[in-house]
Design an enzyme around this catalytic site. Sequence first.
Site, PDB file in Angstrom:
ATOM      1  N   HIS A 169      40.625  -1.148  13.895  1.00 58.72           N
ATOM      2  CA  HIS A 169      41.200  -0.664  15.151  1.00 58.72           C
ATOM      3  C   HIS A 169      42.456  -1.461  15.470  1.00 58.72           C
ATOM      4  O   HIS A 169      42.593  -2.625  15.071  1.00 58.72           O
ATOM      5  CB  HIS A 169      40.194  -0.732  16.301  1.00 58.72           C
ATOM      6  CG  HIS A 169      39.804  -2.115  16.717  1.00 58.72           C
ATOM      7  ND1 HIS A 169      40.467  -2.815  17.707  1.00 58.72           N
ATOM      8  CD2 HIS A 169      38.808  -2.936  16.283  1.00 58.72           C
ATOM      9  CE1 HIS A 169      39.888  -4.005  17.873  1.00 58.72           C
ATOM     10  NE2 HIS A 169      38.884  -4.107  17.024  1.00 58.72           N
ATOM     11  N   ASP A 178      43.809  -1.393  18.816  1.00 60.76           N
ATOM     12  CA  ASP A 178      43.893  -1.710  20.239  1.00 60.76           C
ATOM     13  C   ASP A 178      43.413  -3.133  20.454  1.00 60.76           C
ATOM     14  O   ASP A 178      42.741  -3.721  19.588  1.00 60.76           O
ATOM     15  CB  ASP A 178      43.091  -0.718  21.082  1.00 60.76           C
ATOM     16  CG  ASP A 178      41.604  -0.707  20.740  1.00 60.76           C
ATOM     17  OD1 ASP A 178      41.270  -0.709  19.535  1.00 60.76           O
ATOM     18  OD2 ASP A 178      40.766  -0.681  21.662  1.00 60.76           O
ATOM     19  N   ASP A 187      41.711  -9.861  15.992  1.00 61.59           N
ATOM     20  CA  ASP A 187      40.939  -8.708  16.463  1.00 61.59           C
ATOM     21  C   ASP A 187      41.871  -7.594  16.906  1.00 61.59           C
ATOM     22  O   ASP A 187      42.221  -7.504  18.056  1.00 61.59           O
ATOM     23  CB  ASP A 187      40.035  -9.159  17.622  1.00 61.59           C
ATOM     24  CG  ASP A 187      39.106  -8.082  18.121  1.00 61.59           C
ATOM     25  OD1 ASP A 187      38.871  -7.116  17.379  1.00 61.59           O
ATOM     26  OD2 ASP A 187      38.633  -8.195  19.266  1.00 61.59           O
ATOM     27  N   GLU A 237      38.581   1.003  20.396  1.00 63.34           N
ATOM     28  CA  GLU A 237      37.378   0.210  20.089  1.00 63.34           C
ATOM     29  C   GLU A 237      36.990  -0.716  21.233  1.00 63.34           C
ATOM     30  O   GLU A 237      35.809  -0.888  21.534  1.00 63.34           O
ATOM     31  CB  GLU A 237      37.612  -0.601  18.807  1.00 63.34           C
ATOM     32  CG  GLU A 237      36.363  -1.269  18.253  1.00 63.34           C
ATOM     33  CD  GLU A 237      36.055  -2.638  18.857  1.00 63.34           C
ATOM     34  OE1 GLU A 237      34.932  -3.125  18.678  1.00 63.34           O
ATOM     35  OE2 GLU A 237      36.962  -3.223  19.505  1.00 63.34           O
ATOM     36  N   GLU A 238      37.995  -1.303  21.881  1.00 57.67           N
ATOM     37  CA  GLU A 238      37.714  -2.296  22.916  1.00 57.67           C
ATOM     38  C   GLU A 238      37.090  -1.692  24.175  1.00 57.67           C
ATOM     39  O   GLU A 238      36.608  -2.427  25.034  1.00 57.67           O
ATOM     40  CB  GLU A 238      38.996  -3.052  23.288  1.00 57.67           C
ATOM     41  CG  GLU A 238      39.633  -3.825  22.138  1.00 57.67           C
ATOM     42  CD  GLU A 238      38.800  -4.998  21.640  1.00 57.67           C
ATOM     43  OE1 GLU A 238      37.696  -5.222  22.165  1.00 57.67           O
ATOM     44  OE2 GLU A 238      39.243  -5.684  20.705  1.00 57.67           O
ATOM     45  N   ASP A 296      35.918  -6.621  11.267  1.00 54.68           N
ATOM     46  CA  ASP A 296      36.160  -6.724  12.710  1.00 54.68           C
ATOM     47  C   ASP A 296      35.242  -7.759  13.346  1.00 54.68           C
ATOM     48  O   ASP A 296      34.734  -7.555  14.441  1.00 54.68           O
ATOM     49  CB  ASP A 296      35.969  -5.348  13.363  1.00 54.68           C
ATOM     50  CG  ASP A 296      36.416  -5.332  14.823  1.00 54.68           C
ATOM     51  OD1 ASP A 296      37.221  -6.195  15.211  1.00 54.68           O
ATOM     52  OD2 ASP A 296      35.951  -4.467  15.579  1.00 54.68           O
TER      53      ASP A 296
END
Length: 510
Positions: free
Chosen positions: A127, A129, A160, A194-195, A223
């Site tokens: 991801h 974001d 991340d 994702e977050e 991740d």
Amino acid sequence: MAEGLSKTILTISVMLVLEAGRYPLASSSGLENQVFQYIDVHQNEFIKTLKEWVAVESDSIQPRLSQEVTRMVEIAGDKLRVLGATVRIVKQGSHKLPDGQSLLLPPIILAELGKDPQKPTVCFYGHVDVQPAKKEDGWKTDPYTLTEIDGNLYGRGATDNKGPVLAWIHAVETFRALKLDMPVNFKFIIEGMEEVGSFGLEELIEEEKQRFFSDVDYIVISDNLSLSKRKPALTYGTRGNICFSVEVQGGEKDLHSGSFGGIIHEPMTDLIALLGSLVDSAGRILIPGIYDDVAVLTEEEKKLYESIDFDLEEHKNISGVKKFLYDTKEEILLNLWRYPSLSIHGIEGAFHEPGIKTVIPIRVIGKFSIRQVPDMDISIGARKVIQYLEDVFSKRNSPNTLKVHMLMGAMPWVADINNPLYTAARRAIKIVSGQDPDMIRDGATIPIARTFQNITEKHVMMFPIGAADAGEHAQNEKMSRHNYIQGTKVFATFFLEIAKQHEQLQEPPT
């Protein structure tokens, strides 16, 4: 001039390889050395690309930045096209926020590179974001300007998850640049939400099960983090999570404690008693039967904990507490990874500001969660929790009203560490770092691993390259230059190793 340029490149290569020599490459082949040398020579270019990605404030938590998240997804798509991948940008529509606003969701990337039926197909999930970040929150650098200090690359998303996504892409890029035969076919699924819960992702995976995922053999997620700052790791399990609210309602309005204190059943008193009955001072959950379905610890798994690099005092310092519930590495890791835990998170409706307000709140809501493990079942666990709290409440003979709700539930995930993915990854890490990786679980909940495993029915592995002190979600998030570049080498080596493993599986028995 060409000869002079060749000497210059050779000199740079030797210097970089000598620098990398602090982290020895164990028994690497000529092909691998060629790949490693290219990565060493081009490491500053890789860091420059990471700097460009970190500069995009792709914070998916704040709706006002949704366009930046979409821009970041498009940048990632363009990077994959440069590799030669076929890129499909799948639009996701909108999502309704709690305040009634409609949030336009960023698209999801589905990309493919290579379709050789003789080779395995590896799908990488990542991801782009990030969590919110502001300099004034305690960052020592601008969070959206990648800054190198003492070999560490500071910036939001460095670990991340922009750094790992780029490390994988750079590994593929290396084979392309050297005009080497690709060891495997590649697929990419990259998202930008994702977050905040990966809105729409599970539905897309389900829709694409018979198309995009039909010829995928293996799925890799990078991740999460290693447990140590010194030793690489592979993750084969995560805990699930069941979240609850406990509401106690009294009368119709808040009351003055001087006028009514001592003559009514106060909702807060009931709630505190209920929350206090959930877990004892040793951390053991007091709900009857909650441990009944926990998977039995096997001898094979127990042995994995013995060699894990875990500094108890360092972990204590990171947490800021003086004492843990357990005194040994094995006890701590077992209770962090493969046994359930219960945490109380807060009380809604209670006065919480500085000073004294002598009010009796008439409605309060407590919130807690249980991190569950294999083979616990969400629905069974929820019934046990609700029944227990109702029993405790009934014994208080309170006229107040109790409501217990399960707010959300996510299942745990565990993989077979003897499958080809883990065998290949272990070999790759050993070749690049000279160390056998720790085989670890994660005490947190990462639903995407189980989602992929359940829907696609493929082998799934979590393959971290960030160290334990990377600070994901925190101030001063970082990825060390060493981990970024060595991680790129590990991914490239993994491509070669998974191709070998897959070929061996296809060979007829002799």
